[in-house]
Design an enzyme around this catalytic site. Structure first.
Site, PDB file in Angstrom:
ATOM      1  CB  SER A  78      25.204  22.494  16.527  1.00 42.46           C
ATOM      2  OG  SER A  78      24.484  21.658  17.435  1.00 42.46           O
ATOM      3  CG  HIS A 129      27.601  19.262  21.449  1.00 37.33           C
ATOM      4  ND1 HIS A 129      26.012  18.108  21.538  1.00 37.33           N
ATOM      5  CD2 HIS A 129      26.810  20.295  20.872  1.00 37.33           C
ATOM      6  CE1 HIS A 129      25.441  18.497  20.587  1.00 37.33           C
ATOM      7  NE2 HIS A 129      25.391  20.356  20.917  1.00 37.33           N
ATOM      8  CD  GLU A 137      23.917  14.493  18.892  1.00 33.14           C
ATOM      9  OE1 GLU A 137      22.586  14.268  19.546  1.00 33.14           O
ATOM     10  OE2 GLU A 137      24.425  16.505  19.448  1.00 33.14           O
ATOM     11  CD  GLU A 192      23.962  16.844  23.237  1.00 29.33           C
ATOM     12  OE1 GLU A 192      23.362  15.639  23.020  1.00 29.33           O
ATOM     13  OE2 GLU A 192      23.036  17.464  22.480  1.00 29.33           O
ATOM     14  CG  ASP A 222      23.477  15.384  15.247  1.00 28.62           C
ATOM     15  OD1 ASP A 222      23.502  14.691  13.735  1.00 28.62           O
ATOM     16  OD2 ASP A 222      22.906  15.716  16.166  1.00 28.62           O
ATOM     17  CD  GLU A 247      20.182  14.976  14.853  1.00 29.55           C
ATOM     18  OE1 GLU A 247      19.790  13.682  15.750  1.00 29.55           O
ATOM     19  OE2 GLU A 247      19.655  15.796  15.379  1.00 29.55           O
ATOM     20  CG  ASP A 255      18.288  18.938  14.835  1.00 31.43           C
ATOM     21  OD1 ASP A 255      17.360  19.508  15.195  1.00 31.43           O
ATOM     22  OD2 ASP A 255      19.783  18.470  14.832  1.00 31.43           O
ATOM     23  CE  LYS A 264      17.931  20.345  18.516  1.00 34.02           C
ATOM     24  NZ  LYS A 264      19.018  20.495  17.678  1.00 34.02           N
ATOM     25  CG  HIS A 293      18.778  16.598  24.575  1.00 36.84           C
ATOM     26  ND1 HIS A 293      19.851  16.833  25.289  1.00 36.84           N
ATOM     27  CD2 HIS A 293      18.668  16.254  23.471  1.00 36.84           C
ATOM     28  CE1 HIS A 293      20.306  15.638  24.757  1.00 36.84           C
ATOM     29  NE2 HIS A 293      19.930  16.197  23.280  1.00 36.84           N
ATOM     30  CE  LYS A 324      19.830  14.195  19.853  1.00 36.69           C
ATOM     31  NZ  LYS A 324      20.568  14.822  18.307  1.00 36.69           N
TER      32      LYS A 324
HETATM   33  P1  PGA Z   1      22.437  22.053  20.097  1.00 34.61           P
HETATM   34  O1  PGA Z   1      22.167  20.873  18.894  1.00 34.61           O
HETATM   35  O2  PGA Z   1      23.472  21.560  20.119  1.00 34.61           O
HETATM   36  O3  PGA Z   1      21.786  22.916  19.084  1.00 34.61           O
HETATM   37  O4  PGA Z   1      20.779  21.917  20.557  1.00 34.61           O
HETATM   38  C1  PGA Z   1      21.394  19.109  19.286  1.00 34.61           C
HETATM   39  C2  PGA Z   1      21.487  18.303  18.067  1.00 34.61           C
HETATM   40  O5  PGA Z   1      21.834  18.620  16.727  1.00 34.61           O
HETATM   41  O6  PGA Z   1      20.939  17.291  17.847  1.00 34.61           O
HETATM   42 ZN    ZN Z   2      21.100  17.307  15.583  1.00 32.34          ZN
END
Ligand code: PGA
Ligand code: ZN
Length: 401
Positions: free
Chosen positions: A41, A145, A154, A196, A232, A273, A300, A325, A353, A376
């Site tokens: 994402s 995810h 999440e 995850e 999140d 988040e 984020d 990140k 991560h 996280k």
């Molecule tokens: P990602 O997102 O799948 O882009 O790593 C994780 C997140 O939104 O924190």
């Molecule tokens: Zn996020």
């Protein structure tokens, strides 16, 4: 002073089975190695992970940059990262790819630290007080995810105990208890884990929050840690033109703000988040005004570890915390600038991560070395525990002086 004698790139396998870049920066004194994670994402405003032709083109671009790196001195991170920007020549790493850049930048940082007989967290924190971050672990998930999971991405737990190790194990206890509760609720179903390693089950967001709350209660009794709820939403993934789609109903921005403020209150949520779209600074500011004194509002996709976007958010009072990140911005120096701006402005910092990960544990060192408040990084799964276990080792090393 050590010099770079060679730089090597290779394609390795990430936790989703996709290829990702790993780089070695080699000197006569030490070898630094780092690899890049990958998002599912991803924020629209992140740097490009790879050039148009994908990882193979990134690897071809690397050969040219490696040539420029050879002969450079170690322990001058800003100079090395400036070289990466110069070699790329765009403002979003469109030519060499942010994932190639970040693997080089972090491998350079490690080689520099090792060449001075230090670990990376020590080299980054020389002269400063070191502290361990608070872990935020993914327990139940969906969104991008997992297939058929929740709408919100999440549902996590945030544990504080006497030590990092106890905190991380408290999150593991929440994960185990959530598994037990889900097996009780769905006796006929084969339960799965998402990208995850959070539980995936056919749950509404509300049901996920109920189960998470119960799992946290059980884990708090078991471990005596102080454990809170964290969500999140990754709301950009289900937002279209200012409306938020939850399958059975669609909310306007105003309704979304009221809805998440109500959820935060009902479930005592400690951090939220990306509760709103990645472009909606104004909505973030309104929500922060409403509940920011009690709840961490983390940007984020809103900030994408970018200093200019964070500066804009600070000016407007949008969010009160930032997710960090490294591969969203491409170099360690840029990431450090953003972390420092956040700290100066009393924004909380959370290093993170990505959903696609490797066994690389550099973010554990960045968390301690830069005094980042939270980390996280999932709860279980080898590519996630690599970070926790490194923090457990760092904690032990700090304790032993
Ligand atoms: P990602 O997102 O799948 O882009 O790593 C994780 C997140 O939104 O924190
Ligand atoms: Zn996020």
């Amino acid at each position: 002073m050590a010099e770079i004698t060679n730089a090597v790139i290779r394609k390795i396998i990430d936790s989703r089975g996709n290829p990702t870049a790993e780089v070695d920066i080699i000197s006569n004194r030490a070898v630094g190695r780092a690899s890049a994670p990958s998002g599912a994402s991803k924020g629209t405003f992140e740097v490009k992970d790879y050039p148009g032709g994908g990882i193979d083109q990134g690897i071809r671009a690397f050969e040219r940059v490696a040539h420029m790196a050879v002969g450079m001195r170690l322990s001058d991170q800003k100079n090395f990262d400036a070289m990466l920007h110069e070699a790329d020549g765009t403002n979003d790493f469109a030519r060499i790819g942010g994932n190639v850049a970040v693997a080089m930048s972090l491998a350079y940082a490690k080689a520099s630290a090792l060449s001075e007989n230090m670990e990376l967290y020590q080299a980054l924190s020389t002269g400063k007080a070191k502290s361990l971050p608070i872990p935020i672990g993914n327990i139940i998930g969906g969104g991008r995810h997992a297939i058929n999971g929740t709408t919100m991405q999440e549902f996590l737990s945030l544990a504080r105990a006497g030590s990092y190790s106890e905190s991380a194990f408290a999150n593991v206890s929440v994960h185990k208890n959530a598994g037990k509760l889900l097996r009780g609720k769905f006796p006929q179903l084969s339960l799965g884990l998402g990208d995850e390693k959070a539980w995936v089950a056919p749950l509404s967001d509300d049901e996920a929050l109920e189960i998470l709350s119960d799992a946290i209660k059980a884990a708090s009794d078991e471990t005596k840690a102080d454990i809170g709820l964290s969500v999140d939403l990754a709301a950009s993934e289900f937002c279209d033109n200012g409306t938020y789609s939850y399958g059975d109903r669609i909310l306007s921005t105003d309704e979304q703000i009221d809805f998440v403020a109500d959820l935060a209150q009902r479930f005592g949520i400690r951090s939220l988040e990306d509760p709103l779209d990645e472009s909606d600074f104004d909505g973030f500011a309104r929500l922060t005004k409403k509940i920011g004194s009690k709840t961490m509002i983390i940007g984020d996709d809103l900030f994408v570890t970018n200093k200019e976007r964070l500066q804009k958010g600070i000016g407007m009072g949008a969010a009160n915390a930032i997710l960090i990140k490294p591969n969203q911005i491409g170099t360690l120096s840029d990431m450090i600038d953003t972390v420092e701006l956040a700290k100066r402005s009393n924004y909380k910092t959370v290093i993170s991560h990505r959903s696609g990960e490797t066994e690389d544990s550099t973010i554990a060192h960045l968390a301690v070395g830069l005094g980042i408040g939270y980390i996280k990084t999932g709860t279980i799964g080898g590519e996630r525990t690599a970070k926790h276990n490194e923090l457990i080792r760092i904690e032990e090393r700090m304790r032993n002086g």
